[in-house]
Design a protein around this motif. Structure first.
Motif, PDB file in Angstrom:
ATOM      1  N   ARG A 295     -58.209  10.919 -21.496  1.00  0.00           N
ATOM      2  CA  ARG A 295     -59.031  10.097 -20.602  1.00  0.00           C
ATOM      3  C   ARG A 295     -58.261   8.957 -19.937  1.00  0.00           C
ATOM      4  NH1 ARG A 295     -62.441  10.521 -25.070  1.00  0.00           N
ATOM      5  NH2 ARG A 295     -61.853   8.406 -25.713  1.00  0.00           N
ATOM      6  N   ASP A 296     -57.101   8.587 -20.476  1.00  0.00           N
ATOM      7  CA  ASP A 296     -56.359   7.445 -19.963  1.00  0.00           C
ATOM      8  C   ASP A 296     -55.992   7.669 -18.484  1.00  0.00           C
ATOM      9  OD1 ASP A 296     -53.592   6.010 -19.402  1.00  0.00           O
ATOM     10  OD2 ASP A 296     -54.537   4.956 -21.078  1.00  0.00           O
ATOM     11  N   PRO A 297     -56.371   6.730 -17.595  1.00  0.00           N
ATOM     12  CA  PRO A 297     -56.128   6.927 -16.158  1.00  0.00           C
ATOM     13  C   PRO A 297     -54.644   7.009 -15.799  1.00  0.00           C
ATOM     14  CG  PRO A 297     -56.937   4.696 -16.617  1.00  0.00           C
ATOM     15  CD  PRO A 297     -57.115   5.485 -17.867  1.00  0.00           C
ATOM     16  N   GLN A 298     -53.802   6.229 -16.489  1.00  0.00           N
ATOM     17  CA  GLN A 298     -52.364   6.287 -16.203  1.00  0.00           C
ATOM     18  C   GLN A 298     -51.788   7.648 -16.587  1.00  0.00           C
ATOM     19  OE1 GLN A 298     -51.308   2.550 -18.411  1.00  0.00           O
ATOM     20  NE2 GLN A 298     -50.143   2.121 -16.541  1.00  0.00           N
ATOM     21  N   VAL A 299     -52.229   8.136 -17.738  1.00  0.00           N
ATOM     22  CA  VAL A 299     -51.757   9.452 -18.194  1.00  0.00           C
ATOM     23  C   VAL A 299     -52.221  10.544 -17.234  1.00  0.00           C
ATOM     24  CG1 VAL A 299     -51.954  11.193 -20.011  1.00  0.00           C
ATOM     25  CG2 VAL A 299     -51.600   8.784 -20.613  1.00  0.00           C
ATOM     26  N   LYS A 300     -53.491  10.489 -16.828  1.00  0.00           N
ATOM     27  CA  LYS A 300     -54.035  11.496 -15.911  1.00  0.00           C
ATOM     28  C   LYS A 300     -53.298  11.504 -14.584  1.00  0.00           C
ATOM     29  CE  LYS A 300     -58.557  12.011 -15.774  1.00  0.00           C
ATOM     30  NZ  LYS A 300     -60.006  11.685 -15.735  1.00  0.00           N
ATOM     31  N   ALA A 301     -52.889  10.330 -14.132  1.00  0.00           N
ATOM     32  CA  ALA A 301     -52.173  10.237 -12.861  1.00  0.00           C
ATOM     33  C   ALA A 301     -50.739  10.759 -12.986  1.00  0.00           C
ATOM     34  CB  ALA A 301     -52.158   8.790 -12.371  1.00  0.00           C
ATOM     35  N   LEU A 303     -49.554  12.903 -15.428  1.00  0.00           N
ATOM     36  CA  LEU A 303     -49.424  14.213 -16.066  1.00  0.00           C
ATOM     37  C   LEU A 303     -49.034  15.357 -15.128  1.00  0.00           C
ATOM     38  CD1 LEU A 303     -49.574  15.182 -18.938  1.00  0.00           C
ATOM     39  CD2 LEU A 303     -52.002  15.665 -18.629  1.00  0.00           C
ATOM     40  N   PRO A 304     -49.665  15.501 -13.953  1.00  0.00           N
ATOM     41  CA  PRO A 304     -49.311  16.644 -13.085  1.00  0.00           C
ATOM     42  C   PRO A 304     -47.832  16.710 -12.734  1.00  0.00           C
ATOM     43  CG  PRO A 304     -51.347  15.624 -12.341  1.00  0.00           C
ATOM     44  CD  PRO A 304     -50.767  14.708 -13.386  1.00  0.00           C
ATOM     45  N   GLU A 305     -47.249  15.540 -12.423  1.00  0.00           N
ATOM     46  CA  GLU A 305     -45.831  15.527 -12.067  1.00  0.00           C
ATOM     47  C   GLU A 305     -44.962  15.900 -13.265  1.00  0.00           C
ATOM     48  OE1 GLU A 305     -42.244  12.478 -10.717  1.00  0.00           O
ATOM     49  OE2 GLU A 305     -44.296  11.727 -10.875  1.00  0.00           O
ATOM     50  N   LEU A 306     -45.290  15.359 -14.438  1.00  0.00           N
ATOM     51  CA  LEU A 306     -44.512  15.673 -15.639  1.00  0.00           C
ATOM     52  C   LEU A 306     -44.618  17.161 -15.976  1.00  0.00           C
ATOM     53  CD1 LEU A 306     -45.300  12.608 -17.948  1.00  0.00           C
ATOM     54  CD2 LEU A 306     -43.171  13.082 -16.703  1.00  0.00           C
ATOM     55  N   GLU A 307     -45.808  17.711 -15.887  1.00  0.00           N
ATOM     56  CA  GLU A 307     -45.988  19.137 -16.177  1.00  0.00           C
ATOM     57  C   GLU A 307     -45.175  19.983 -15.206  1.00  0.00           C
ATOM     58  OE1 GLU A 307     -50.198  19.691 -15.996  1.00  0.00           O
ATOM     59  OE2 GLU A 307     -50.458  19.408 -18.165  1.00  0.00           O
ATOM     60  N   LEU A 324     -45.049   9.774 -21.613  1.00  0.00           N
ATOM     61  CA  LEU A 324     -46.488   9.655 -21.846  1.00  0.00           C
ATOM     62  C   LEU A 324     -46.776   8.667 -22.987  1.00  0.00           C
ATOM     63  CD1 LEU A 324     -47.489  13.414 -21.564  1.00  0.00           C
ATOM     64  CD2 LEU A 324     -48.035  11.600 -19.927  1.00  0.00           C
ATOM     65  N   ALA A 325     -45.968   8.723 -24.023  1.00  0.00           N
ATOM     66  CA  ALA A 325     -46.167   7.827 -25.154  1.00  0.00           C
ATOM     67  C   ALA A 325     -45.982   6.367 -24.740  1.00  0.00           C
ATOM     68  CB  ALA A 325     -45.193   8.177 -26.282  1.00  0.00           C
ATOM     69  N   ALA A 326     -45.027   6.138 -23.855  1.00  0.00           N
ATOM     70  CA  ALA A 326     -44.785   4.763 -23.362  1.00  0.00           C
ATOM     71  C   ALA A 326     -45.999   4.239 -22.620  1.00  0.00           C
ATOM     72  CB  ALA A 326     -43.552   4.737 -22.461  1.00  0.00           C
ATOM     73  N   LEU A 327     -46.669   5.126 -21.881  1.00  0.00           N
ATOM     74  CA  LEU A 327     -47.867   4.701 -21.143  1.00  0.00           C
ATOM     75  C   LEU A 327     -48.983   4.261 -22.081  1.00  0.00           C
ATOM     76  CD1 LEU A 327     -48.067   7.435 -18.337  1.00  0.00           C
ATOM     77  CD2 LEU A 327     -47.369   5.052 -18.086  1.00  0.00           C
ATOM     78  N   LEU A 328     -49.032   4.909 -23.266  1.00  0.00           N
ATOM     79  CA  LEU A 328     -50.062   4.601 -24.248  1.00  0.00           C
ATOM     80  C   LEU A 328     -49.628   3.505 -25.227  1.00  0.00           C
ATOM     81  CD1 LEU A 328     -51.295   8.216 -25.124  1.00  0.00           C
ATOM     82  CD2 LEU A 328     -52.519   6.490 -23.773  1.00  0.00           C
ATOM     83  N   GLY A 329     -48.348   3.137 -25.133  1.00  0.00           N
ATOM     84  CA  GLY A 329     -47.854   2.103 -26.038  1.00  0.00           C
ATOM     85  C   GLY A 329     -47.654   2.586 -27.446  1.00  0.00           C
TER      86      GLY A 329
END
Length: 330
Positions: A295-301, A303-307, A324-329
């Motif tokens: 649900r995290d908006p930063q992760v959702k934004a 994710l497509p590029e990383l995938e 991704l882990a850095a975005l979540l701290g």
């Protein structure tokens, strides 16, 4: 204030449920299965309030390949138990469509003997892609049924994937149904299923299938004989049953009762229940963390590029996870 946003009276719902109100039980289960955040908060409060009134039921998991006769066997066994004075809840976890998320909720119609019984409650619930094919809220539903006075709770699994292990982790006794014709069947048995089985029942052993069932039972006994039992207090028996003709089911249930007697006497029963509670806690924590990740908006934004970069081989999965882990701290 409209009906949808009206706060739920947890105390009243808990009281009605404990009083045997079937409609209250159905509402409570719907509440714990809801994905609405306010419903999830209310569901947690409800389960906590009812916790002191749970834990006394016989929890039995039943698995087997599709077509082995799980629903028919549970229907007949459940009817026998109700006639003997038990209150039986059946939680039938159905396969969900991987494309639509739909569910094949046919178990209620297949259990024709049990469905009309006043002391029986059947609840099909979609697995919705949950790991192991088990509905995410099956544990909570089991507790609600116990608080409502059901002293036997049977959890039927889809019999595929990791559903067997998941159900074994939430029940006291794990029954594996097998078909006659051991020569072919034995080849398809996963060793992991045998390791967690508390009993194997060869179903459809009536009539002309009797001889094949006897032969199959011998093969299963031989397979179990070379394995180390999970407990020194219990060697998993192999029995012959017919869910259709009600053959051997009372004797089979006698083994379930004997298993509980031995495990309670040795202290293993309480130990297993405590371990399951802790495992449940960790499962819920992992689900919560995964939910936050999705649900995290930063992760959702991001994710497509990383995938895309991982799929193209331009970025290693390890570095993508670090990003991704850095975005979540974490």
């Amino acid at each position: 204030m409209n009906a949808q946003s009206r706060p739920i009276d947890i105390s009243a719902l808990a009281e009605n449920l404990r009083g045997g109100d079937r409609a209250a039980l159905a509402r409570a289960i719907t509440l714990v299965e809801s994905v609405r955040p306010d419903h999830q908060v209310a569901a947690r409060q409800l389960v906590q309030a009812l916790l002191p009134h749970t834990g006394r039921a016989m929890r039995v998991g039943v698995t087997g390949v599709p077509g082995v006769g799980k629903s028919t066997t549970i229907d007949t066994l459940g009817h026998n138990l109700v006639q003997a004075g038990h209150k039986v809840a059946v939680l039938a976890v159905d396969p969900s469509s991987t494309r639509t998320g739909g569910s094949i909720l046919g178990d209620k119609t297949r259990m024709a003997k049990l469905s009309p019984e006043r002391n029986a409650f059947i609840r099909p619930s979609p697995s919705s892609g949950t790991l192991g094919g088990v509905a995410a809220k099956t544990r909570e539903t089991m507790l609600l049924c116990e608080a409502a006075g059901f002293d036997v709770v049977i959890v039927e699994t889809v019999g595929i994937g990791q559903s067997e292990t998941t159900v074994a982790d939430m029940t006291d006794f794990f029954l594996v149904l097998m078909l006659p014709g051991a020569g072919d069947e034995l080849q398809g048995i996963k060793k992991g299923v045998l390791e967690i089985a508390d009993m194997i029942a060869v179903n459809k052993s009536e009539g002309e299938g009797r001889n094949r069932a006897v032969a199959a039972a011998g093969e299963y006994r031989a397979a179990l004989h070379i394995m180390q039992p999970a407990s020194h207090n219990w060697s998993p028996p192999v029995v012959l049953v017919s869910g259709l003709d009600n053959i051997g089911l009372n004797e089979m249930w006698g083994q379930v009762v004997e298993h509980r007697r031995r495990f309670e006497a040795s202290g293993e029963f309480a130990q297993k229940r405590r371990a399951q509670q802790v495992k449940w806690m960790w499962t819920m924590l992992e689900d919560r963390i995964y939910g936050r990740l999705r649900r995290d908006p930063q992760v959702k934004a991001r994710l497509p590029e990383l995938e895309r970069r991982v799929a193209e081989g331009a970025l290693s999965p390890t570095l993508a996870v670090e990003d991704l882990a850095a975005l979540l701290g974490i």
